[in-house]
Enzyme design. Structure first.
Site, PDB file in Angstrom:
ATOM      1  N   LYS A 117       0.814  -1.217   0.000  1.00 54.46           N
ATOM      2  CA  LYS A 117       0.000   0.000   0.000  1.00 54.46           C
ATOM      3  C   LYS A 117       0.848   1.268   0.000  1.00 54.46           C
ATOM      4  O   LYS A 117       0.402   2.309  -0.458  1.00 54.46           O
ATOM      5  CB  LYS A 117      -0.977  -0.019   1.171  1.00 54.46           C
TER       6      LYS A 117
HETATM    7  C1  LIG Z   1      -4.560  -4.484   1.253  1.00 50.90           C
HETATM    8  C2  LIG Z   1      -3.835  -5.766   1.170  1.00 50.90           C
HETATM    9  C3  LIG Z   1      -4.236  -6.791   0.276  1.00 50.90           C
HETATM   10  C4  LIG Z   1      -5.463  -6.673  -0.591  1.00 50.90           C
HETATM   11  O1  LIG Z   1      -5.349  -5.689  -1.601  1.00 50.90           O
HETATM   12  P1  LIG Z   1      -6.644  -5.187  -2.396  1.00 50.90           P
HETATM   13  O2  LIG Z   1      -6.153  -4.061  -3.239  1.00 50.90           O
HETATM   14  O3  LIG Z   1      -7.618  -4.729  -1.360  1.00 50.90           O
HETATM   15  O4  LIG Z   1      -7.192  -6.336  -3.185  1.00 50.90           O
HETATM   16  C5  LIG Z   1      -3.471  -7.949   0.224  1.00 50.90           C
HETATM   17  N1  LIG Z   1      -2.389  -8.105   1.003  1.00 50.90           N
HETATM   18  C6  LIG Z   1      -1.972  -7.166   1.881  1.00 50.90           C
HETATM   19  C7  LIG Z   1      -0.779  -7.429   2.731  1.00 50.90           C
HETATM   20  C8  LIG Z   1      -2.676  -5.952   1.993  1.00 50.90           C
HETATM   21  O5  LIG Z   1      -2.264  -5.019   2.864  1.00 50.90           O
END
Ligand SMILES: *Cc1c(COP(=O)(O)O)cnc(C)c1O
Length: 477
Positions: A117
């Site tokens: 993220k």
């Molecule tokens: C947010 C997140 C996901 C999922 O991502 P999306 O964009 O919501 O599909 C998967 N793995 C981790 C470690 C995350 O922080």
């Protein structure tokens, strides 16, 4: 470039307008009017940009196709300020490493909070600061987190002018590492609020505050959730970066497997593919919360109730509905806003589900748009983590392990498969301990994190208390 709503609202907006907004006025999600298509020579140009000038310039060349209300020089400066070796741990920013024959891992988790993220949120922080300054405006971000989103938002917004972050989290329910990451921040514009309750209580408080329109306007309350188009756009870039690392020519095709929850990350892959990046398959990997896998297998999209939303050992994928999914359905229906509005409006609200099983659209999901899917359970996760440690000498985070498991199910001998690494294992050490009987190594720069002083306000799940807290702390600079 103008942005439109998936539900057909008439007004068209520029990038900077939707940057600071959440949903469109009709409850839809924003998408660009069209996906700029890359002709092959131009794509070749992007490969050269990436290979000779690096990730930040690649990001600039892609972002400028979608952003025409920020001067080029400024946009380039924002990209260069964001994607540095200092922030992301290496010059490559998003390097690809070998996993096993024909399966590669795209490293997206070397940023400040060790989850993918950061790749988008760090850019968002700089875009927010830039645009708020241009408008002489302020924004108070109010959010709820069970871990990754909240920390990524705080590390992106810390010290930024014009922005404050009020982040709620369920008291005592995040991992020790996640708590230390967030609560050790001493920046005056960051406020951590630990709510006595579960994640849903946090989210309900945030919703209650946002539904008080008077309060929301007066205190300039905003969000940074995953439906934000700027976040999605920033994620498009690394699909290109991965493609250029794995292939030698633009004739080759590759596939991606993406650990998925809210369908944000894999939706960025869909956008890259729509632009003409030669992606064969986009494989959606879910955990036990398999809303998306169910859709791609059966054509039925069924939102889960809270009693059917499981707490799993890949917690960042524990979702009841996939908030970005509407974007894909809009494209899948041939950009039919009326149909999308009908499916996600009355139909979903009344029945909690819709079915495209008998629609020709549904076959298109695989044939025209390249989607496949699979699911991974706690046992699969443990087995995959163990096998990777034994055979590759690599420790996988539980979410990435879900991706590897599903990638192995779908891998084809003639097409390289790239799995997106969505976090580093240290964030989820209890599952690593369960799988391997030992903890993952702490990266040196985090060695003292858990012993730093922490700053957090503990609160009952009371809407008036959080409003009062915001009122009081908005007065401070
Ligand atoms: C947010 C997140 C996901 C999922 O991502 P999306 O964009 O919501 O599909 C998967 N793995 C981790 C470690 C995350 O922080």
């Amino acid at each position: 470039m103008f942005y439109i709503s998936t539900r057909g609202h008439a007004s068209k907006q520029g990038f900077c307008d939707i940057l600071l907004e959440g949903l469109a006025p009709d409850g839809g999600l924003y998408l660009p009017e069209y996906y700029p298509a890359l002709e092959n020579p131009q794509q070749l140009g992007l490969r050269q940009v990436y290979e000779t000038q690096g990730y930040a310039h690649l990001a600039f060349e892609i972002l400028r196709l979608y952003i025409d209300d920020i001067p080029s020089d400024d946009l380039l400066a924002l990209c260069k300020k964001t994607y540095t070796a200092e922030i992301f741990g290496s010059k490559a920013i998003a390097p690809v490493r070998d996993f096993e024959k024909n399966i590669f891992i795209l490293e997206l988790s070397n940023g400040p909070t060790l989850a993918f993220k950061d790749m988008a949120m760090q850019l968002l922080g700089n875009l927010f600061e830039y645009e708020l300054n241009r408008r002489s405006a302020e924004l108070n971000i109010l959010g709820a987190t069970s871990g990754d989103t909240g920390s990524a938002a705080e590390y992106a917004m810390r010290g930024k002018k014009g922005v404050r972050v009020f982040m709620t989290s369920p008291h005592g329910r995040m991992s020790k590492f996640q708590q230390a990451q967030m609560f050790s921040l001493q920046d005056p514009n960051i406020f951590n609020i630990a709510v006595e309750g579960v994640f849903d209580d946090c989210q309900d408080m945030v919703k209650a505050v946002s539904n008080d329109l008077e309060f929301k306007r007066h205190y300039k309350i905003g969000t940074v959730n995953s439906i934000n188009w700027a976040r999605l756009l920033a994620q498009v870039v690394y699909y290109f970066a991965a493609y250029f690392q794995v292939t030698k020519s633009n004739q080759e095709r590759i596939s991606f497997t993406v650990p998925s929850g809210n369908f944000g990350n894999v939706c960025a892959g869909h956008v890259a593919r729509m632009m003409g990046l030669p992606i064969r398959h986009l494989v959606v990997a879910t955990n036990e919360n398999d809303v998306l896998d169910e859709f791609f297998r059966t054509g039925i999209y069924k939102v889960r109730t809270s009693s059917h939303t499981f707490e799993t050992s890949s917690p960042s994928m524990d979702i009841s509905k996939a908030s970005n999914f509407e974007r894909f359905i809009f494209d899948l229906t041939g950009r039919n806003a009326d149909k999308t509005a009908q499916l996600f409006g009355p139909e979903l609200i009344a029945k909690g589900q819709f079915s495209l099983a008998n629609a020709s659209f549904f076959t298109n999901a695989a044939q025209q748009f390249g989607f496949q899917s699979g699911k991974s359970t706690h046992q699969n996760r443990l087995d995959t983590i163990r096998a990777a440690a034994a055979q590759q000498g690599q420790i996988l985070d539980p979410h990435t392990a879900d991706g590897i498991k599903v990638a192995q199910d779908w891998a084809q001998a003639d097409t390289p498969m790239v799995v997106l690494e969505t976090a580093l294992p240290i964030k989820f050490e209890s599952t690593i301990l369960e799988a391997l009987g030992r903890r993952p190594d702490m990266p040196p720069k985090f060695a003292h994190l858990e012993s730093l002083p922490q700053r957090v306000e503990v609160m009952t799940a009371d809407v008036d208390r959080i409003k009062h807290f915001i009122e009081t702390h908005c007065a401070t600079p």
